[in-house]
Scaffold this motif. Structure first.
Motif, PDB file in Angstrom:
ATOM      1  N   ALA A  33       0.831  -1.212   0.000  1.00 25.36           N
ATOM      2  CA  ALA A  33       0.000   0.000   0.000  1.00 25.36           C
ATOM      3  C   ALA A  33       0.862   1.257   0.000  1.00 25.36           C
ATOM      4  O   ALA A  33       0.565   2.231  -0.700  1.00 25.36           O
ATOM      5  CB  ALA A  33      -0.929  -0.014   1.214  1.00 25.36           C
ATOM      6  N   ALA A  34       1.939   1.238   0.777  1.00 29.07           N
ATOM      7  CA  ALA A  34       2.835   2.397   0.835  1.00 29.07           C
ATOM      8  C   ALA A  34       3.489   2.655  -0.519  1.00 29.07           C
ATOM      9  O   ALA A  34       3.593   3.802  -0.969  1.00 29.07           O
ATOM     10  CB  ALA A  34       3.902   2.166   1.907  1.00 29.07           C
ATOM     11  N   ILE A  35       3.918   1.583  -1.185  1.00 23.24           N
ATOM     12  CA  ILE A  35       4.532   1.725  -2.514  1.00 23.24           C
ATOM     13  C   ILE A  35       3.527   2.307  -3.506  1.00 23.24           C
ATOM     14  O   ILE A  35       3.859   3.181  -4.319  1.00 23.24           O
ATOM     15  CB  ILE A  35       5.053   0.362  -3.002  1.00 23.24           C
ATOM     16  N   ILE A  38       3.044   6.048  -2.852  1.00 26.33           N
ATOM     17  CA  ILE A  38       4.209   6.799  -3.339  1.00 26.33           C
ATOM     18  C   ILE A  38       4.173   6.915  -4.860  1.00 26.33           C
ATOM     19  O   ILE A  38       4.416   7.988  -5.433  1.00 26.33           O
ATOM     20  CB  ILE A  38       5.517   6.120  -2.876  1.00 26.33           C
ATOM     21  N   ALA A  39       3.828   5.805  -5.526  1.00 24.09           N
ATOM     22  CA  ALA A  39       3.746   5.822  -6.995  1.00 24.09           C
ATOM     23  C   ALA A  39       2.638   6.764  -7.462  1.00 24.09           C
ATOM     24  O   ALA A  39       2.794   7.507  -8.436  1.00 24.09           O
ATOM     25  CB  ALA A  39       3.504   4.408  -7.516  1.00 24.09           C
ATOM     26  N   TYR A  40       1.514   6.768  -6.749  1.00 22.99           N
ATOM     27  CA  TYR A  40       0.393   7.625  -7.119  1.00 22.99           C
ATOM     28  C   TYR A  40       0.767   9.101  -6.996  1.00 22.99           C
ATOM     29  O   TYR A  40       0.400   9.930  -7.841  1.00 22.99           O
ATOM     30  CB  TYR A  40      -0.815   7.313  -6.233  1.00 22.99           C
ATOM     31  N   ASN A  47      -2.800  16.934  -9.565  1.00 19.86           N
ATOM     32  CA  ASN A  47      -1.776  17.560  -8.732  1.00 19.86           C
ATOM     33  C   ASN A  47      -2.284  17.625  -7.295  1.00 19.86           C
ATOM     34  O   ASN A  47      -3.221  18.337  -6.972  1.00 19.86           O
ATOM     35  CB  ASN A  47      -1.486  18.971  -9.255  1.00 19.86           C
ATOM     36  N   ILE A  48      -1.655  16.836  -6.431  1.00 21.18           N
ATOM     37  CA  ILE A  48      -2.111  16.756  -5.045  1.00 21.18           C
ATOM     38  C   ILE A  48      -1.961  18.090  -4.327  1.00 21.18           C
ATOM     39  O   ILE A  48      -2.681  18.397  -3.392  1.00 21.18           O
ATOM     40  CB  ILE A  48      -1.316  15.659  -4.292  1.00 21.18           C
ATOM     41  N   ASN A  49      -1.021  18.909  -4.779  1.00 20.88           N
ATOM     42  CA  ASN A  49      -0.754  20.179  -4.097  1.00 20.88           C
ATOM     43  C   ASN A  49      -1.846  21.218  -4.361  1.00 20.88           C
ATOM     44  O   ASN A  49      -1.972  22.182  -3.640  1.00 20.88           O
ATOM     45  CB  ASN A  49       0.599  20.737  -4.532  1.00 20.88           C
ATOM     46  N   ARG A  50      -2.625  21.008  -5.448  1.00 26.23           N
ATOM     47  CA  ARG A  50      -3.712  21.945  -5.734  1.00 26.23           C
ATOM     48  C   ARG A  50      -4.987  21.492  -5.031  1.00 26.23           C
ATOM     49  O   ARG A  50      -5.085  20.380  -4.521  1.00 26.23           O
ATOM     50  CB  ARG A  50      -3.956  22.012  -7.250  1.00 26.23           C
ATOM     51  N   SER A  51      -5.969  22.325  -5.025  1.00 24.30           N
ATOM     52  CA  SER A  51      -7.251  21.962  -4.438  1.00 24.30           C
ATOM     53  C   SER A  51      -8.043  21.159  -5.457  1.00 24.30           C
ATOM     54  O   SER A  51      -8.874  21.694  -6.193  1.00 24.30           O
ATOM     55  CB  SER A  51      -8.020  23.234  -4.025  1.00 24.30           C
ATOM     56  N   TRP A  52      -7.762  19.835  -5.514  1.00 27.20           N
ATOM     57  CA  TRP A  52      -8.398  18.983  -6.525  1.00 27.20           C
ATOM     58  C   TRP A  52      -9.897  18.915  -6.328  1.00 27.20           C
ATOM     59  O   TRP A  52     -10.655  18.702  -7.262  1.00 27.20           O
ATOM     60  CB  TRP A  52      -7.793  17.579  -6.474  1.00 27.20           C
ATOM     61  N   ARG A  53     -10.365  19.136  -5.083  1.00 33.11           N
ATOM     62  CA  ARG A  53     -11.809  19.047  -4.812  1.00 33.11           C
ATOM     63  C   ARG A  53     -12.583  20.068  -5.635  1.00 33.11           C
ATOM     64  O   ARG A  53     -13.692  19.808  -6.080  1.00 33.11           O
ATOM     65  CB  ARG A  53     -12.052  19.257  -3.315  1.00 33.11           C
ATOM     66  N   ASN A  54     -11.997  21.251  -5.870  1.00 31.48           N
ATOM     67  CA  ASN A  54     -12.686  22.296  -6.622  1.00 31.48           C
ATOM     68  C   ASN A  54     -12.731  21.997  -8.119  1.00 31.48           C
ATOM     69  O   ASN A  54     -13.485  22.630  -8.855  1.00 31.48           O
ATOM     70  CB  ASN A  54     -12.005  23.652  -6.389  1.00 31.48           C
ATOM     71  N   GLU A  55     -11.911  21.037  -8.564  1.00 33.10           N
ATOM     72  CA  GLU A  55     -11.842  20.722  -9.990  1.00 33.10           C
ATOM     73  C   GLU A  55     -12.898  19.699 -10.415  1.00 33.10           C
ATOM     74  O   GLU A  55     -13.106  19.480 -11.593  1.00 33.10           O
ATOM     75  CB  GLU A  55     -10.448  20.191 -10.341  1.00 33.10           C
ATOM     76  N   ILE A  56     -13.546  19.041  -9.436  1.00 32.89           N
ATOM     77  CA  ILE A  56     -14.523  18.001  -9.748  1.00 32.89           C
ATOM     78  C   ILE A  56     -15.905  18.483  -9.328  1.00 32.89           C
ATOM     79  O   ILE A  56     -16.132  18.773  -8.150  1.00 32.89           O
ATOM     80  CB  ILE A  56     -14.178  16.691  -9.020  1.00 32.89           C
TER      81      ILE A  56
END
Length: 222
Positions: A33-35, A38-40, A47-56
């Protein structure tokens, strides 16, 4: 697979007890799961750093959550279905019978190998055709996967069962497990029939009727 294979070697040589084996199996899946996480995080599709919630949009988010919930329940039900017969045998006939059945089950499930590979290829194609509502191409995928899985599944089934006596002779203490010969036959026959029906479950699971997949699995569990 590498971690579990290493654990099997450790069980043989290090004489791990039951609690240590269970903890080690959980540890193997935790590492996996950790691997995957990390791959994801390295994938740039979202982009995890952006507010992805607002994009959906909200309706799309709700659809994703419902689909994810049903997919999770299908996975849980599948896992219980596979293990339920082992639990029943253990309670009715003891642990030794479970060992006989477990080996026979793994041999019978070899027949599924063609479907596992073909499913990985077929799923994105089926999803694409569902998005385009191209029923004719979905029908063609269904027919082609049925034919290929029928042929290769039948070949593997024949090879496994025709050589089953030789297999039991070469494994350690094979005589203790040879009682599972006909278990291999019926499990293999059932798996051969199942894969010969093609990518039916993939077509259903990727369709607007994906919820039916769970109810089919749940009825099988009952």
């Amino acid at each position: 697979r590498v971690l579990l294979a290493g654990l099997a070697v450790a069980v043989f040589y290090a004489d791990l007890n039951y609690n240590q084996i269970i903890a080690s199996i959980i540890g193997c899946y935790a590492i996996l799961a950790a691997i995957q996480v990390i791959a994801y995080l390295k994938v740039d599709t979202i982009n995890i750093n952006r507010s992805w919630r607002n994009e959906i949009p909200d309706p799309q988010m709700r659809s994703m959550l419902v689909y994810g919930l049903f997919t999770f329940m299908i996975a849980v039900t599948d896992g219980v279905v596979i293990k339920l017969d082992t639990w029943m045998i253990s309670s009715l006939d003891g642990v030794e019978a479970v060992g006989v059945y477990a080996i026979a089950l793994q041999l019978g499930m070899l027949v599924e190998f063609p479907k596992r590979s073909i499913s990985l290829i077929a799923k994105p194609l089926i999803a694409k055709e569902w998005a385009a509502n191209n029923m004719n191409e979905i029908h063609q995928i269904y027919k082609r996967t049925s034919l290929v899985q029928l042929i290769f599944g039948g070949l593997i089934f024949s090879l496994v069962f025709l050589n089953i006596d030789s297999f039991y002779k070469i494994i350690p203490n094979g005589g203790s497990f040879s009682g599972g010969k006909w278990v291999v036959f019926f499990i293999g026959l059932g798996k051969w029939f199942a894969i010969s029906t093609g990518s039916n479950i993939e077509i259903l699971q990727l369709s607007p009727y994906y919820k039916h997949t769970f109810w089919i699995r749940f009825s099988l569990l009952l």
